[in-house]
Design an enzyme around this catalytic site. Sequence first.
Site, PDB file in Angstrom:
ATOM      1  N   SER A   1       0.821  -1.217   0.000  1.00  0.00           N
ATOM      2  CA  SER A   1       0.000   0.000   0.000  1.00  0.00           C
ATOM      3  C   SER A   1       0.853   1.264   0.000  1.00  0.00           C
ATOM      4  O   SER A   1       0.520   2.248   0.659  1.00  0.00           O
ATOM      5  CB  SER A   1      -0.933  -0.010   1.208  1.00  0.00           C
ATOM      6  OG  SER A   1      -0.162  -0.081   2.398  1.00  0.00           O
ATOM      7  N   GLY A   2       1.972   1.247  -0.745  1.00  0.00           N
ATOM      8  CA  GLY A   2       2.742   2.476  -0.964  1.00  0.00           C
ATOM      9  C   GLY A   2       2.186   3.207  -2.177  1.00  0.00           C
ATOM     10  O   GLY A   2       1.082   2.907  -2.658  1.00  0.00           O
TER      11      GLY A   2
ATOM     12  N   THR B   1       7.210   4.975   0.975  1.00  0.00           N
ATOM     13  CA  THR B   1       6.532   6.182   0.468  1.00  0.00           C
ATOM     14  C   THR B   1       6.314   7.197   1.595  1.00  0.00           C
ATOM     15  O   THR B   1       6.552   8.396   1.424  1.00  0.00           O
ATOM     16  CB  THR B   1       5.166   5.808  -0.170  1.00  0.00           C
ATOM     17  OG1 THR B   1       5.404   4.900  -1.245  1.00  0.00           O
ATOM     18  CG2 THR B   1       4.441   7.033  -0.673  1.00  0.00           C
TER      19      THR B   1
ATOM     20  N   ALA C   1       9.253   9.574   2.248  1.00  0.00           N
ATOM     21  CA  ALA C   1       9.850  10.413   1.198  1.00  0.00           C
ATOM     22  C   ALA C   1       9.742  11.879   1.587  1.00  0.00           C
ATOM     23  O   ALA C   1       8.666  12.363   1.940  1.00  0.00           O
ATOM     24  CB  ALA C   1       9.165  10.148  -0.135  1.00  0.00           C
TER      25      ALA C   1
ATOM     26  N   GLY D   1      10.652  14.972  -2.627  1.00  0.00           N
ATOM     27  CA  GLY D   1       9.544  15.200  -3.529  1.00  0.00           C
ATOM     28  C   GLY D   1       9.613  14.379  -4.792  1.00  0.00           C
ATOM     29  O   GLY D   1      10.169  13.287  -4.807  1.00  0.00           O
TER      30      GLY D   1
ATOM     31  N   GLU E   1      18.059  19.093  -6.378  1.00  0.00           N
ATOM     32  CA  GLU E   1      18.743  18.031  -5.626  1.00  0.00           C
ATOM     33  C   GLU E   1      19.960  17.570  -6.410  1.00  0.00           C
ATOM     34  O   GLU E   1      20.119  17.914  -7.586  1.00  0.00           O
ATOM     35  CB  GLU E   1      17.794  16.855  -5.370  1.00  0.00           C
ATOM     36  CG  GLU E   1      16.637  17.236  -4.466  1.00  0.00           C
ATOM     37  CD  GLU E   1      15.709  16.081  -4.100  1.00  0.00           C
ATOM     38  OE1 GLU E   1      15.104  16.158  -3.034  1.00  0.00           O
ATOM     39  OE2 GLU E   1      15.590  15.125  -4.883  1.00  0.00           O
TER      40      GLU E   1
ATOM     41  N   ARG F   1      24.308  10.948  -5.738  1.00  0.00           N
ATOM     42  CA  ARG F   1      24.407  10.291  -4.427  1.00  0.00           C
ATOM     43  C   ARG F   1      25.556   9.300  -4.335  1.00  0.00           C
ATOM     44  O   ARG F   1      26.217   9.197  -3.301  1.00  0.00           O
ATOM     45  CB  ARG F   1      23.120   9.533  -4.135  1.00  0.00           C
ATOM     46  CG  ARG F   1      22.013  10.463  -3.787  1.00  0.00           C
ATOM     47  CD  ARG F   1      20.745   9.730  -3.516  1.00  0.00           C
ATOM     48  NE  ARG F   1      19.719  10.723  -3.285  1.00  0.00           N
ATOM     49  CZ  ARG F   1      18.437  10.460  -3.194  1.00  0.00           C
ATOM     50  NH1 ARG F   1      18.002   9.219  -3.327  1.00  0.00           N
ATOM     51  NH2 ARG F   1      17.586  11.426  -2.965  1.00  0.00           N
TER      52      ARG F   1
ATOM     53  N   ARG G   1      20.079   5.776  -8.921  1.00  0.00           N
ATOM     54  CA  ARG G   1      18.858   6.544  -9.214  1.00  0.00           C
ATOM     55  C   ARG G   1      19.086   8.042  -9.023  1.00  0.00           C
ATOM     56  O   ARG G   1      19.690   8.465  -8.034  1.00  0.00           O
ATOM     57  CB  ARG G   1      17.767   6.074  -8.256  1.00  0.00           C
ATOM     58  CG  ARG G   1      16.590   6.994  -8.147  1.00  0.00           C
ATOM     59  CD  ARG G   1      15.540   6.407  -7.262  1.00  0.00           C
ATOM     60  NE  ARG G   1      15.827   6.479  -5.862  1.00  0.00           N
ATOM     61  CZ  ARG G   1      15.394   7.456  -5.048  1.00  0.00           C
ATOM     62  NH1 ARG G   1      14.682   8.458  -5.521  1.00  0.00           N
ATOM     63  NH2 ARG G   1      15.663   7.426  -3.765  1.00  0.00           N
TER      64      ARG G   1
ATOM     65  N   LEU H   1       9.480   8.095  -6.869  1.00  0.00           N
ATOM     66  CA  LEU H   1       8.022   8.262  -6.763  1.00  0.00           C
ATOM     67  C   LEU H   1       7.438   8.395  -8.164  1.00  0.00           C
ATOM     68  O   LEU H   1       6.384   7.842  -8.476  1.00  0.00           O
ATOM     69  CB  LEU H   1       7.691   9.507  -5.932  1.00  0.00           C
ATOM     70  CG  LEU H   1       7.910   9.364  -4.418  1.00  0.00           C
ATOM     71  CD1 LEU H   1       7.797  10.715  -3.732  1.00  0.00           C
ATOM     72  CD2 LEU H   1       6.895   8.385  -3.819  1.00  0.00           C
TER      73      LEU H   1
HETATM   74  C1  LIG Z   1      13.566   8.162   3.937  1.00  0.00           C
HETATM   75  C2  LIG Z   1      13.207   8.064   2.476  1.00  0.00           C
HETATM   76  C3  LIG Z   1      13.109   9.228   1.712  1.00  0.00           C
HETATM   77  C4  LIG Z   1      12.792   9.146   0.358  1.00  0.00           C
HETATM   78  N1  LIG Z   1      12.636  10.299  -0.366  1.00  0.00           N
HETATM   79  C5  LIG Z   1      12.222  10.222  -1.658  1.00  0.00           C
HETATM   80  C6  LIG Z   1      11.932  11.399  -2.398  1.00  0.00           C
HETATM   81  O1  LIG Z   1      11.989  12.507  -1.885  1.00  0.00           O
HETATM   82  N2  LIG Z   1      11.546  11.252  -3.689  1.00  0.00           N
HETATM   83  C7  LIG Z   1      11.437  10.043  -4.306  1.00  0.00           C
HETATM   84  O2  LIG Z   1      11.105   9.975  -5.493  1.00  0.00           O
HETATM   85  N3  LIG Z   1      11.688   8.920  -3.604  1.00  0.00           N
HETATM   86  C8  LIG Z   1      12.062   8.975  -2.307  1.00  0.00           C
HETATM   87  N4  LIG Z   1      12.295   7.820  -1.606  1.00  0.00           N
HETATM   88  C9  LIG Z   1      12.052   6.536  -2.270  1.00  0.00           C
HETATM   89  C10 LIG Z   1      10.553   6.321  -2.421  1.00  0.00           C
HETATM   90  O3  LIG Z   1       9.911   6.747  -1.250  1.00  0.00           O
HETATM   91  C11 LIG Z   1      10.226   4.860  -2.650  1.00  0.00           C
HETATM   92  O4  LIG Z   1      11.041   4.298  -3.628  1.00  0.00           O
HETATM   93  C12 LIG Z   1       8.782   4.720  -3.114  1.00  0.00           C
HETATM   94  O5  LIG Z   1       7.945   5.384  -2.214  1.00  0.00           O
HETATM   95  C13 LIG Z   1       8.437   3.255  -3.202  1.00  0.00           C
HETATM   96  O6  LIG Z   1       7.047   3.107  -3.332  1.00  0.00           O
HETATM   97  P1  LIG Z   1       6.488   1.636  -3.447  1.00  0.00           P
HETATM   98  O7  LIG Z   1       5.016   1.773  -3.554  1.00  0.00           O
HETATM   99  O8  LIG Z   1       7.200   0.922  -4.517  1.00  0.00           O
HETATM  100  O9  LIG Z   1       6.921   0.928  -2.083  1.00  0.00           O
HETATM  101  P2  LIG Z   1       6.580   1.297  -0.572  1.00  0.00           P
HETATM  102  O10 LIG Z   1       6.095   2.681  -0.454  1.00  0.00           O
HETATM  103  O11 LIG Z   1       7.747   0.923   0.252  1.00  0.00           O
HETATM  104  O12 LIG Z   1       5.379   0.317  -0.233  1.00  0.00           O
HETATM  105  C14 LIG Z   1       5.596  -1.065  -0.096  1.00  0.00           C
HETATM  106  C15 LIG Z   1       4.366  -1.690   0.499  1.00  0.00           C
HETATM  107  O13 LIG Z   1       4.443  -3.108   0.399  1.00  0.00           O
HETATM  108  C16 LIG Z   1       4.047  -3.689   1.624  1.00  0.00           C
HETATM  109  N5  LIG Z   1       4.641  -5.021   1.704  1.00  0.00           N
HETATM  110  C17 LIG Z   1       5.954  -5.369   1.672  1.00  0.00           C
HETATM  111  N6  LIG Z   1       6.090  -6.705   1.765  1.00  0.00           N
HETATM  112  C18 LIG Z   1       4.841  -7.217   1.854  1.00  0.00           C
HETATM  113  C19 LIG Z   1       4.307  -8.532   1.996  1.00  0.00           C
HETATM  114  N7  LIG Z   1       5.096  -9.614   2.083  1.00  0.00           N
HETATM  115  N8  LIG Z   1       2.962  -8.680   2.072  1.00  0.00           N
HETATM  116  C20 LIG Z   1       2.133  -7.612   2.024  1.00  0.00           C
HETATM  117  N9  LIG Z   1       2.576  -6.357   1.894  1.00  0.00           N
HETATM  118  C21 LIG Z   1       3.913  -6.155   1.805  1.00  0.00           C
HETATM  119  C22 LIG Z   1       4.530  -2.698   2.658  1.00  0.00           C
HETATM  120  O14 LIG Z   1       3.902  -2.893   3.889  1.00  0.00           O
HETATM  121  C23 LIG Z   1       4.172  -1.386   1.974  1.00  0.00           C
HETATM  122  O15 LIG Z   1       2.812  -1.093   2.170  1.00  0.00           O
HETATM  123  C24 LIG Z   1      12.607   7.882  -0.251  1.00  0.00           C
HETATM  124  C25 LIG Z   1      12.699   6.731   0.513  1.00  0.00           C
HETATM  125  C26 LIG Z   1      12.991   6.810   1.866  1.00  0.00           C
HETATM  126  C27 LIG Z   1      13.094   5.546   2.670  1.00  0.00           C
END
Ligand SMILES: Cc1cc2nc3c(=O)[nH]c(=O)nc-3n(C[C@H](O)[C@H](O)[C@H](O)COP(=O)(O)OP(=O)(O)OC[C@H]3O[C@@H](n4cnc5c(N)ncnc54)[C@H](O)[C@@H]3O)c2cc1C
Length: 511
Positions: free
Chosen positions: A17-18, A50, A53, A56, A122, A285, A381, A387
């Site tokens: 749910s990201g 997510t 983040a 932005g 950035e 980075r 990256r 995002l």
């Molecule tokens: C501190 C930080 C700052 C960041 N800043 C930025 C930024 O400014 N700009 C940018 O572009 N990116 C940024 N990033 C990276 C970006 O946030 C992530 O790459 C992006 O949000 C990933 O989204 P996602 O939906 O792929 O995964 P996530 O948002 O990580 O969501 C993953 C989901 O999967 C679920 N999940 C995992 N395993 C299982 C399982 N076995 N069963 C059920 N559910 C599961 C988790 O609970 C979660 O809900 C940042 C990351 C971090 C950690």
Amino acid sequence: MEKAPIHNRTDILVIGSGASGLFFALKTAQKRPDLKILIMTKSNADESNTRFAQGGIAVVTDNNKISFDKHIEDTINAGGGLCKKNVVEMVVHQAPDRLKELLEFNVEFDKKSSGDWDLGLEGGHTQHRILHHKDISGSEILKKLLIQLQRMPNITLVEEHIIFDLIIHNSRCIGAYYYHNESKKIESIQARMTLLCTGGSGQIFKHTTNPVIATGDGVAIAHRAGAEIKEIKYVQFHPTALFEKDKNPYFLISEAVRGFGAYIVNNKNERFLFETDSRGELATRDIVSRAIGAEMEKQHCEYVFIDCRHLDYEKFYQHFPTITDYCRSIGIDIRKDLIPIVPVAHYQCGGIKVDMDSQTSIPNLFAVGECSRTGLHGNNRLASNSLLEALVYAHQSSEYICDKIDSVSFLDPNESEGIFSNYQYNITLNYSEELRNFKALMQETMTALFIKNTNPVEAKSVIEEILSKITPLFQKDTISLQLKELQNMLAVAELMVKEFLENNIKARAQQ
Ligand SMILES: Cc1cc2nc3c(=O)[nH]c(=O)nc-3n(C[C@H](O)[C@H](O)[C@H](O)COP(=O)(O)OP(=O)(O)OC[C@H]3O[C@@H](n4cnc5c(N)ncnc54)[C@H](O)[C@@H]3O)c2cc1C
């Protein structure tokens, strides 16, 4: 979140749910109200990378060809020659449309008093193009998408349900096994289409900015099911995590802080980054992280510093209230104190190999967001492109699935007999000392491999040794959630080590 019933079949199963999972679900539910979409997520709905983040999302907002070309060029330059140009072009050109949709979902980004976007800068970016919501951009996106979700009757979201494995039948994905937090058992769900949106794997390392859910489950699950994994060893270390011993996760000092004019200095108050790259603090980075690592070795220090003392405090606070308040909460006044920082594991650039519609190598299985490898990032990256990637590939897969799902049926009840009941474990929540120690050893080993360039052969033998000790535990009737999670992390670690070793063999062959 309200508890919703799970039926044992759904048209589309979204795992995670990201940003990627939620954006996919919303777009698909709008376009096809006739489809049932089930989102299963491991922890609370908003516990994800997510949510953390800060900086932005990179988007060209002036509709100018030169600006698009520059965003493409910056992405490719950051990626060490490994980005796929057609993917980069697609993502950069789609960004304004995905932004429009975010705004329609009521996501808000900061504007200047003139009404123009307040665009951040950035590392690695040659233009200001980062849309942000103060320093909590991810949390704003998540909050607004979750609100929209509640308005969609054809989406069900269930929290604290952990996907254990995929169900593959006749070489196709037909659903998944999951831990049901009420029955405390492993159950199965059939789906016509399944999406892994499970995020990154930072928890494999000793120090990371990733929350505890980031254990590489999606990559491990897909690999066990036979999907192709690619470029998993390209883990991005973020140069400026706040140093706090034994903290998990590490708090991030956003890259946008350097874009705002902060300096990085050593323990003698010297700016040392220009010795490595003429862009100094604004290099990419990978370069900044390596330069900091080398400086820490040279000065025999556990950290260096980020210096914000010369910046306009009022404006800084307006942009970065969360960072300023967090620092204050641990006794750092950014007006007069230096902030100790250290590079830590931050982002998984590779992952489950997908095509431009986010299809994996297994039919009816898709991977979106950080768990996938699209070819956008290469080996490093560009900041604020992840995002964006999550949204663009959520869109791509949504379009594809809406178009193709009608040709995919559920299994015939006669055919399905026996397929959905062969995963028998009782689950315990006990976390043994032994598992904790194995996890710590894996984290030490992988950190040393990436940071100190230790021999991958040694890392391989440690990972294999731990795997050989935990494998017999799966022969028992009862396993723990932590054991399953450790198995996933070790699987990803093993894939990373394997790529390191293959790389060494290739390098030797070229000598
Ligand atoms: C501190 C930080 C700052 C960041 N800043 C930025 C930024 O400014 N700009 C940018 O572009 N990116 C940024 N990033 C990276 C970006 O946030 C992530 O790459 C992006 O949000 C990933 O989204 P996602 O939906 O792929 O995964 P996530 O948002 O990580 O969501 C993953 C989901 O999967 C679920 N999940 C995992 N395993 C299982 C399982 N076995 N069963 C059920 N559910 C599961 C988790 O609970 C979660 O809900 C940042 C990351 C971090 C950690």
